[in-house]
Write a protein that holds these residues in place. Structure first.
Motif, short mmCIF file in Angstrom:
data_model
loop_
_atom_site.label_atom_id
_atom_site.label_comp_id
_atom_site.label_asym_id
_atom_site.label_seq_id
_atom_site.Cartn_x
_atom_site.Cartn_y
_atom_site.Cartn_z
N ASP A 94 65.56 55.59 72.89
CA ASP A 94 64.70 56.53 72.16
C ASP A 94 64.97 56.50 70.65
O ASP A 94 64.49 57.36 69.92
CB ASP A 94 64.89 57.94 72.71
CG ASP A 94 66.31 58.47 72.55
OD1 ASP A 94 67.22 57.65 72.28
OD2 ASP A 94 66.50 59.69 72.69
N LYS A 95 65.74 55.53 70.21
CA LYS A 95 66.05 55.42 68.78
C LYS A 95 65.49 54.12 68.21
O LYS A 95 65.26 53.15 68.92
CB LYS A 95 67.56 55.45 68.56
CG LYS A 95 68.21 56.77 68.95
CD LYS A 95 69.62 56.78 68.48
CE LYS A 95 70.44 57.93 68.95
NZ LYS A 95 69.99 59.23 68.85
N ILE A 96 65.28 54.14 66.90
CA ILE A 96 64.84 52.94 66.18
C ILE A 96 65.85 52.69 65.07
O ILE A 96 66.14 53.58 64.26
CB ILE A 96 63.42 53.13 65.60
CG1 ILE A 96 62.42 53.32 66.73
CG2 ILE A 96 63.05 51.94 64.73
CD1 ILE A 96 61.03 53.66 66.27
N TYR A 97 66.40 51.49 65.05
CA TYR A 97 67.39 51.09 64.05
C TYR A 97 66.71 50.19 63.02
O TYR A 97 65.94 49.30 63.37
CB TYR A 97 68.55 50.33 64.70
CG TYR A 97 69.34 51.20 65.65
CD1 TYR A 97 70.50 51.84 65.21
CD2 TYR A 97 68.92 51.39 66.96
CE1 TYR A 97 71.21 52.65 66.07
CE2 TYR A 97 69.64 52.20 67.82
CZ TYR A 97 70.79 52.83 67.38
OH TYR A 97 71.49 53.64 68.23
N GLU A 98 67.01 50.43 61.75
CA GLU A 98 66.42 49.63 60.68
C GLU A 98 67.49 49.24 59.67
O GLU A 98 68.30 50.06 59.25
CB GLU A 98 65.33 50.43 59.98
CG GLU A 98 64.59 49.64 58.93
CD GLU A 98 63.44 50.43 58.31
OE1 GLU A 98 63.27 50.33 57.09
OE2 GLU A 98 62.73 51.14 59.05
N VAL A 99 67.48 47.95 59.31
CA VAL A 99 68.40 47.45 58.30
C VAL A 99 67.67 46.38 57.50
O VAL A 99 66.78 45.71 58.02
CB VAL A 99 69.71 46.90 58.93
CG1 VAL A 99 69.45 45.67 59.77
CG2 VAL A 99 70.77 46.66 57.89
N SER A 100 68.02 46.26 56.23
CA SER A 100 67.37 45.28 55.35
C SER A 100 68.43 44.40 54.68
O SER A 100 68.80 44.62 53.52
CB SER A 100 66.51 45.98 54.30
OG SER A 100 65.47 46.70 54.91
N PRO A 101 68.93 43.39 55.41
CA PRO A 101 69.96 42.53 54.82
C PRO A 101 69.40 41.57 53.78
O PRO A 101 68.19 41.35 53.69
CB PRO A 101 70.48 41.73 56.02
CG PRO A 101 69.54 41.95 57.14
CD PRO A 101 68.60 43.04 56.76
#
Length: 128
Positions: A94-101
């Motif tokens: 139920d979660k959304i993970y976001e990263v911008s490497p």
């Protein structure tokens, strides 16, 4: 007479595009195939480097079968190196993970990845 090195910018751009596509589809074998036989991966920078296609495939095994949204934000190719900034959005439960490497890669004459250094930290990860 000066020898001019062939421009492999288009080939490197194609490899980066294929890399991001393979990461988005969660295909560790396809990711590893883009690397030179003894390519290295430092993800994130400061961690122990992963060396060789087999080890790189194992590293990305956690992505296997997982679909992620990936958006290339910017790409710069200079000589046999590329630096690119991209966004990864990963739904998990139920979660959304976001990263911008920001990844910095070097390439051989066949546009195979010889090294990757991924600049990001856990503090860069957003959870929604």
């Amino acid at each position: 007479m000066t020898t001019v090195e062939p421009d492999i910018t288009a080939a490197i751009t194609a490899t980066v595009t294929a890399y991001l596509d393979a990461v988005s589809r969660g295909s560790s074998a396809d990711i590893a195939a883009l690397y030179a036989e003894n390519g290295t991966l430092e993800d994130p920078v400061g961690s122990e480097p992963v060396v060789g296609r087999e080890a790189i495939a194992a590293f990305f095994g956690a992505l296997e079968g997982r679909t992620q949204e990936i958006e290339l934000l910017t790409l710069r190719v200079s000589g046999s190196s590329a630096a690119f900034h991209f966004r990864v959005v990963t739904p998990m439960g139920d979660k959304i993970y976001e990263v911008s490497p920001i990844d910095v890669m070097t390439f051989d004459e066949n546009a195979k990845i010889t090294s990757t250094r991924a600049f990001w930290a856990m503090s860069d990860m957003a959870v929604r």
